[in-house]
Design a protein around this motif. Sequence first.
Motif, PDB file in Angstrom:
ATOM      1  N   LEU A  21       0.804  -1.215   0.000  1.00 56.09           N
ATOM      2  CA  LEU A  21       0.000   0.000   0.000  1.00 56.09           C
ATOM      3  C   LEU A  21       0.837   1.264   0.000  1.00 56.09           C
ATOM      4  N   ASN A  22       1.940   1.227  -0.706  1.00 59.04           N
ATOM      5  CA  ASN A  22       2.802   2.404  -0.835  1.00 59.04           C
ATOM      6  C   ASN A  22       3.363   2.899   0.482  1.00 59.04           C
ATOM      7  N   GLN A  23       3.391   2.045   1.493  1.00 57.10           N
ATOM      8  CA  GLN A  23       4.081   2.422   2.714  1.00 57.10           C
ATOM      9  C   GLN A  23       5.578   2.316   2.482  1.00 57.10           C
ATOM     10  N   PRO A  24       6.366   3.174   3.142  1.00 54.32           N
ATOM     11  CA  PRO A  24       7.804   3.176   2.880  1.00 54.32           C
ATOM     12  C   PRO A  24       8.481   1.937   3.416  1.00 54.32           C
ATOM     13  N   PRO A  25       9.490   1.418   2.700  1.00 56.63           N
ATOM     14  CA  PRO A  25      10.318   0.379   3.311  1.00 56.63           C
ATOM     15  C   PRO A  25      10.940   0.956   4.575  1.00 56.63           C
ATOM     16  N   LEU A  26      10.810   0.234   5.684  1.00 56.04           N
ATOM     17  CA  LEU A  26      11.303   0.766   6.943  1.00 56.04           C
ATOM     18  C   LEU A  26      12.804   0.989   6.879  1.00 56.04           C
ATOM     19  N   LYS A  27      13.266   1.933   7.672  1.00 52.05           N
ATOM     20  CA  LYS A  27      14.687   2.226   7.710  1.00 52.05           C
ATOM     21  C   LYS A  27      15.467   0.987   8.124  1.00 52.05           C
ATOM     22  N   PRO A  28      16.621   0.757   7.517  1.00 49.85           N
ATOM     23  CA  PRO A  28      17.409  -0.436   7.823  1.00 49.85           C
ATOM     24  C   PRO A  28      18.062  -0.339   9.192  1.00 49.85           C
ATOM     25  N   SER A  29      17.314  -0.708  10.231  1.00 54.33           N
ATOM     26  CA  SER A  29      17.812  -0.486  11.596  1.00 54.33           C
ATOM     27  C   SER A  29      17.607  -1.693  12.505  1.00 54.33           C
ATOM     28  N   ASP A  30      17.429  -2.877  11.926  1.00 58.39           N
ATOM     29  CA  ASP A  30      17.144  -4.049  12.742  1.00 58.39           C
ATOM     30  C   ASP A  30      18.353  -4.535  13.527  1.00 58.39           C
ATOM     31  N   GLN A  31      19.545  -4.241  13.032  1.00 59.72           N
ATOM     32  CA  GLN A  31      20.745  -4.725  13.696  1.00 59.72           C
ATOM     33  C   GLN A  31      21.591  -3.549  14.132  1.00 59.72           C
ATOM     34  N   LYS A  32      22.164  -3.654  15.321  1.00 60.90           N
ATOM     35  CA  LYS A  32      22.976  -2.570  15.850  1.00 60.90           C
ATOM     36  C   LYS A  32      24.198  -2.346  14.976  1.00 60.90           C
ATOM     37  N   VAL A  33      24.676  -1.106  14.990  1.00 61.53           N
ATOM     38  CA  VAL A  33      25.788  -0.698  14.149  1.00 61.53           C
ATOM     39  C   VAL A  33      26.935  -0.242  15.015  1.00 61.53           C
ATOM     40  N   SER A  34      28.140  -0.553  14.627  1.00 60.51           N
ATOM     41  CA  SER A  34      29.305  -0.129  15.383  1.00 60.51           C
ATOM     42  C   SER A  34      29.434   1.381  15.377  1.00 60.51           C
ATOM     43  N   PRO A  35      29.559   2.021  16.543  1.00 63.21           N
ATOM     44  CA  PRO A  35      29.719   3.475  16.591  1.00 63.21           C
ATOM     45  C   PRO A  35      30.924   3.956  15.805  1.00 63.21           C
ATOM     46  N   ALA A  36      31.893   3.081  15.575  1.00 62.99           N
ATOM     47  CA  ALA A  36      33.086   3.503  14.852  1.00 62.99           C
ATOM     48  C   ALA A  36      32.773   3.923  13.431  1.00 62.99           C
ATOM     49  N   ARG A  37      31.587   3.523  12.918  1.00 60.25           N
ATOM     50  CA  ARG A  37      31.243   3.861  11.552  1.00 60.25           C
ATOM     51  C   ARG A  37      30.511   5.190  11.461  1.00 60.25           C
TER      52      ARG A  37
END
Length: 355
Positions: A21-37
């Motif tokens: 229904l034209n809802q946006p693909p959710l932001k890719p945030s399911d897995q934690k990210v290293s703060p170093a990036r």
Amino acid sequence: MIFRAAIASIPLLGSAVASPLNQPPLKPSDQKVSPARGPSFIFNETSPTVEPDFHIESVQAYSLQETYDASNWFSKFDVENVCSPAHGFVNYVNQATAQSKGLYRTQNNQVYIGVDSSTVLSPNGVGRDSVRLKSNQAYTHGLVIADFAHVPGSICGSWPAFWMVGPNWPNQGEIDIYEGVHLNTYNQMTLHSSPGCVPVYDQNGGQTGTHVSEADCGAGGGFNGCGVLSNSPTSYGTAFNANGGGVYATLWTSSGIKVWNFAARDVPANIRSGNPDPNTWGTPQANFAGCNFDAQFSNMNIIFDITFCGDWAGAVWGTTSCASINPSCNAYVAQQPQSFGESYWLVNSIKVYSV
């Protein structure tokens, strides 16, 4: 340099799901990210508990602090000629170039902010010309009312946003008021912060939107954010424009951050008259409460941008119908300039009231 990569988190590390229904693909945030990036940040593990407040602030007069419109816009916004912090396939040009190419101008007492829609590019080049703006003035708290005649359309590869961010990201926070990717027509409103801001969402009429993504706005070092997806199918992009444009109103106080969206025909009379009264506006689409907002959100500038592909739109490209046209987001954006004729903002005004 503003770390715009924060807006949609860094490249996807978990799987994305195609949105109906034209809802946006959710932001890719399911897995934690290293703060170093990302940018350096300070963990705020001892933020005091704040009782959630789902009520609109008591009746008060809101004092007009600033008006941005065609009469003064160019003197109040800086054009940011920077590399894309969100790793987009975009070339943010300087003001002289933007104006000479007609990408940044006033017309009929409105402000036009657009992108190149005529040049075929190399997918390995610098990206499509676009304009990124930052207000000279920064704010802590406020009622921000943005009146849009047109927003960037729902187009494969595109990722426009209207947002606010502090200079010491993520410690001074970020408020994404209007944002989405590709063909969706539902707006997503997201907060990014230092770790420890876990909003409470009233399940009994406190907001009309739906909480998506993380519980903690500081998850992944602030990259992931905590979002609310609008329940209105005309809150974003092409559908918003077809519905006549409209207003986004954001109330940011010590006790919370609330966002409303009104179609142009439904804008409250007290907004039109310059005497806004959020008490009369009904339930907001997003209602973030329960954080120590004063400790984690401050000194924010207003930002406009239109980027392509990158950390959100590029990461979820393969999960959308856009990938059936071209398997590469960058290649599509490079080779289909005519697709981006509707990728522009047309702003009537932005008004900021003190609270």
